[in-house]
Enzyme design. Structure first.
Site, PDB file in Angstrom:
ATOM      1  N   LYS A 187      29.736 -37.019 -10.175  1.00 50.86           N
ATOM      2  CA  LYS A 187      29.249 -36.437 -11.442  1.00 50.86           C
ATOM      3  C   LYS A 187      29.420 -37.408 -12.609  1.00 50.86           C
ATOM      4  O   LYS A 187      30.079 -37.116 -13.613  1.00 50.86           O
ATOM      5  CB  LYS A 187      29.939 -35.106 -11.751  1.00 50.86           C
ATOM      6  CG  LYS A 187      29.681 -34.032 -10.706  1.00 50.86           C
ATOM      7  CD  LYS A 187      30.151 -32.675 -11.166  1.00 50.86           C
ATOM      8  CE  LYS A 187      29.952 -31.597 -10.129  1.00 50.86           C
ATOM      9  NZ  LYS A 187      30.818 -31.715  -8.933  1.00 50.86           N
ATOM     10  N   SER A 213      27.229 -24.009 -10.755  1.00 53.74           N
ATOM     11  CA  SER A 213      27.551 -22.701 -10.162  1.00 53.74           C
ATOM     12  C   SER A 213      28.680 -22.001 -10.889  1.00 53.74           C
ATOM     13  O   SER A 213      28.961 -20.840 -10.613  1.00 53.74           O
ATOM     14  CB  SER A 213      27.943 -22.907  -8.693  1.00 53.74           C
ATOM     15  OG  SER A 213      29.089 -23.740  -8.622  1.00 53.74           O
ATOM     16  N   ASP A 228      36.628 -31.232   0.440  1.00 53.53           N
ATOM     17  CA  ASP A 228      37.546 -31.412  -0.686  1.00 53.53           C
ATOM     18  C   ASP A 228      38.997 -31.429  -0.207  1.00 53.53           C
ATOM     19  O   ASP A 228      39.810 -30.555  -0.561  1.00 53.53           O
ATOM     20  CB  ASP A 228      37.297 -30.312  -1.720  1.00 53.53           C
ATOM     21  CG  ASP A 228      35.879 -30.392  -2.279  1.00 53.53           C
ATOM     22  OD1 ASP A 228      35.234 -31.446  -2.095  1.00 53.53           O
ATOM     23  OD2 ASP A 228      35.410 -29.418  -2.889  1.00 53.53           O
ATOM     24  N   GLY A 265      32.145 -25.540   0.952  1.00 55.20           N
ATOM     25  CA  GLY A 265      33.426 -26.256   0.925  1.00 55.20           C
ATOM     26  C   GLY A 265      34.499 -25.428   1.576  1.00 55.20           C
ATOM     27  O   GLY A 265      34.612 -25.400   2.813  1.00 55.20           O
ATOM     28  N   ARG A 266      35.242 -24.693   0.744  1.00 56.20           N
ATOM     29  CA  ARG A 266      36.382 -23.930   1.264  1.00 56.20           C
ATOM     30  C   ARG A 266      35.979 -22.909   2.321  1.00 56.20           C
ATOM     31  O   ARG A 266      36.789 -22.548   3.182  1.00 56.20           O
ATOM     32  CB  ARG A 266      37.116 -23.267   0.090  1.00 56.20           C
ATOM     33  CG  ARG A 266      37.951 -24.283  -0.712  1.00 56.20           C
ATOM     34  CD  ARG A 266      38.335 -23.762  -2.062  1.00 56.20           C
ATOM     35  NE  ARG A 266      37.199 -23.710  -2.987  1.00 56.20           N
ATOM     36  CZ  ARG A 266      37.278 -23.216  -4.217  1.00 56.20           C
ATOM     37  NH1 ARG A 266      38.427 -22.731  -4.659  1.00 56.20           N
ATOM     38  NH2 ARG A 266      36.218 -23.220  -5.009  1.00 56.20           N
TER      39      ARG A 266
HETATM   40  O1  LIG Z   1      27.585 -26.661  -9.804  1.00 52.84           O
HETATM   41  C1  LIG Z   1      28.360 -27.163  -8.981  1.00 52.84           C
HETATM   42  C2  LIG Z   1      28.377 -28.506  -8.686  1.00 52.84           C
HETATM   43  C3  LIG Z   1      29.224 -28.972  -7.733  1.00 52.84           C
HETATM   44  N1  LIG Z   1      30.060 -28.170  -7.078  1.00 52.84           N
HETATM   45  C4  LIG Z   1      30.944 -28.772  -6.047  1.00 52.84           C
HETATM   46  O2  LIG Z   1      30.675 -28.143  -4.786  1.00 52.84           O
HETATM   47  C5  LIG Z   1      31.872 -27.885  -4.085  1.00 52.84           C
HETATM   48  C6  LIG Z   1      31.993 -26.408  -3.834  1.00 52.84           C
HETATM   49  O3  LIG Z   1      33.150 -26.108  -3.107  1.00 52.84           O
HETATM   50  P1  LIG Z   1      33.533 -24.637  -2.646  1.00 52.84           P
HETATM   51  O4  LIG Z   1      34.860 -24.812  -2.010  1.00 52.84           O
HETATM   52  O5  LIG Z   1      32.479 -24.215  -1.663  1.00 52.84           O
HETATM   53  O6  LIG Z   1      33.593 -23.767  -3.842  1.00 52.84           O
HETATM   54  C7  LIG Z   1      32.991 -28.477  -4.918  1.00 52.84           C
HETATM   55  O7  LIG Z   1      33.254 -29.767  -4.434  1.00 52.84           O
HETATM   56  C8  LIG Z   1      32.430 -28.592  -6.303  1.00 52.84           C
HETATM   57  O8  LIG Z   1      32.925 -29.700  -7.001  1.00 52.84           O
HETATM   58  C9  LIG Z   1      30.069 -26.826  -7.372  1.00 52.84           C
HETATM   59  O9  LIG Z   1      30.831 -26.034  -6.792  1.00 52.84           O
HETATM   60  N2  LIG Z   1      29.218 -26.359  -8.319  1.00 52.84           N
END
Ligand SMILES: O=c1ccn([C@@H]2O[C@H](COP(=O)(O)O)[C@@H](O)[C@H]2O)c(=O)[nH]1
Length: 478
Positions: A306, A366, A251, A445-446
């Protein structure tokens, strides 16, 4: 010719005459085309055929079976089970398709006691999955469900799948037997019969879907054999080859930073998840570089778009505009909220030249306070089952969401600590999502992107995720 044979032949001809057996080219649940289709739903309009079927089942199959109850697989077999129950003076149980929203919430209606035996009645079996659903619910109630009487066995693995789950079947017809009778009775010619025989020989056994076996106990290699979507198959292969079930959610908002990050972590991931609409300098050269890196490091690309609009709009959003997602992303994420039009749209785009692509359907999220209910998740999974060729898997948080081993559970919301961010993202640990929550591919991600050393962090995630997957499939969970 004995009486049984004569009446079986009579039934075969009747089924043909009332159009319960059709010849042509038909789509099946597994996505493979079939030259013969059985629609036994029509028999309710023909009392003579109903009577003949229940007589045959009673005299030639049922009499020797000792059981306390009879249960028809909903819906087609219900009237047959009813006739049989009256004829044999045996109690009938009814399995609901959905649990009641109020009252007892029972799946099995009727009076019974745990330990009693229940014989299952079904019209047609292919993979045996519908019979297994009924077996599952009966066994949950403590009933003994290990035998089923079937009108027609398509001979495509159902008998074997059921046997593996301790269910023995007896059928009035096999597909080959029925075809043989119809040729003899001059209802179809040899060309058609040979077409069906060829189809039976060349078509792989229908996959073992919705079995009682827990999908998370199968290895990625085993599941790749079952996949009906090319992207899912490729992803399972990549995971096994790279020993990685890590998906990086990249991201970042500049193309240079993205490409630079991929150079660092590409070797350790099986899937790269993008959000094209957050990239400020998005351009075609970038997508070319992205595809080259995907090839170099052997990972697939998931655009986390999405989609959530009507099919026609999604078809345009998918292939047109600045992003032209269909050209560079192996798969995309899609909401089920607007209905199956989206899946049709992407399926059509695949048929119309973009080649094999995949879809991850959002079945759960989530984020804290999201409005998805268990019913929504169940309906999403049900809707998806009609599109096995395009469905790669589900974005979800729990193992219970689905059990079809062909599909991949993609789980975001993962970091080394169970925590939350300030905007409601909920994090679980790698161990928890793999061992308890059923994740197949884990999205980080982060947790990687903002680390001081993203490469080292990616290796840590990769190793812990993979070792927990190995624990899961080797059954060594304490
Ligand atoms: O339910 C969901 C669906 C998609 N995401 C996506 O995953 C990453 C999570 O990033 P982090 O930095 O690890 O939090 C992000 O791109 C969301 O759009 C999600 O988190 N939950």
């Amino acid at each position: 010719m004995n009486n049984e044979q004569q009446r079986i032949e009579e039934l075969a001809v009747n089924l043909f005459n009332i159009n319960a057996v059709k010849f042509g080219e038909f789509d099946t649940k597994s996505g493979i085309k079939t030259p013969v289709y059985f629609d036994l739903r029509v028999i309710v309009s023909y009392p003579d055929v109903m009577e003949l079927i229940s007589d045959l089942i009673y005299e030639f199959a049922f009499k020797e079976m000792d059981c306390v109850h009879i249960c028809g697989v909903p819906y087609t077999a219900l009237p047959i089970a009813t006739l049989l129950s009256v004829r044999a003076k045996k109690s009938m149980l009814m399995r609901r398709k959905e649990a009641k929203a109020y009252g007892t919430k029972k799946m099995i209606e009727g009076h019974y006691e745990a330990g009693q035996s229940c014989l299952i009645i079904e019209d047609v079996i292919t993979s045996g999955s519908s019979v297994l659903e009924t077996v599952k619910d009966l066994r949950k109630e403590g009933l003994k469900a290990d035998r089923a009487l079937i009108i027609l066995d398509r001979e495509q693995g159902g008998r074997e799948n059921l046997a593996k789950n301790d269910v023995q079947i007896k059928s009035l017809f096999t597909m080959s037997k029925l075809i043989e009778i119809l040729v003899q009775k001059e209802k179809i010619d040899n060309t058609m019969a040979n077409k069906v025989k060829k189809y039976l020989l060349e078509t792989p056994a229908a996959v073992k879907i919705d079995s009682l076996e827990d999908r998370t106990l199968l290895t990625y290699e085993q599941r790749s054999e079952l996949s009906t979507n090319t992207v899912a198959k490729r992803l399972f292969h990549i995971m096994s080859a790279k020993k990685s079930n890590l998906c990086l959610s990249i991201d970042l908002t500049s193309t240079i930073k993205i490409l630079d990050m991929i150079e660092k972590v590409g070797e350790h991931i099986c899937l790269l998840k993008t959000h094209a609409d957050i990239i400020e300098d998005f351009n075609t050269d970038f997508t070319v570089s992205l595809k080259n890196l995907a090839k170099k490091f052997n990972f697939l690309i998931l655009e986390d778009r999405k989609f959530a609009d009507i099919g026609n709009t999604v078809a345009l959003q998918y292939s047109k505009g600045i992003h032209k997602i269909a050209e560079w992303a192996d798969c995309v994420t899609v909401h089920s909220l607007p209905g199956e039009g989206i899946l049709k749209a992407i399926n059509n785009s695949c048929d119309n030249g973009i080649g094999s692509r995949g879809v991850f359907l959002l079945a759960e999220m989530s984020s804290e306070g999201n409005l998805i209910t268990t019913e929504y998740t169940a309906q999403t999974v049900k809707m998806a089952s009609k599109y096995p060729n395009v469905l790669t898997g589900f974005v979800c948080q729990t193992k219970e969401s689905f059990n079809d081993p062909r599909y991949i559970q993609l789980t975001p919301g993962v970091q080394f600590e169970c925590s939350k961010d300030e905007l409601g993202q909920v994090y679980n640990t790698p161990e928890k999502v793999i061992l308890e929550k059923g994740a197949d591919v884990v999205v980080v991600g982060r947790g990687i992107v903002t680390a001081k050393n993203p490469e080292a962090q990616a290796v840590l995630y990769k190793n812990v995720l993979w070792s927990n997957y190995l624990r899961r499939v080797s059954g060594k969970i304490e």
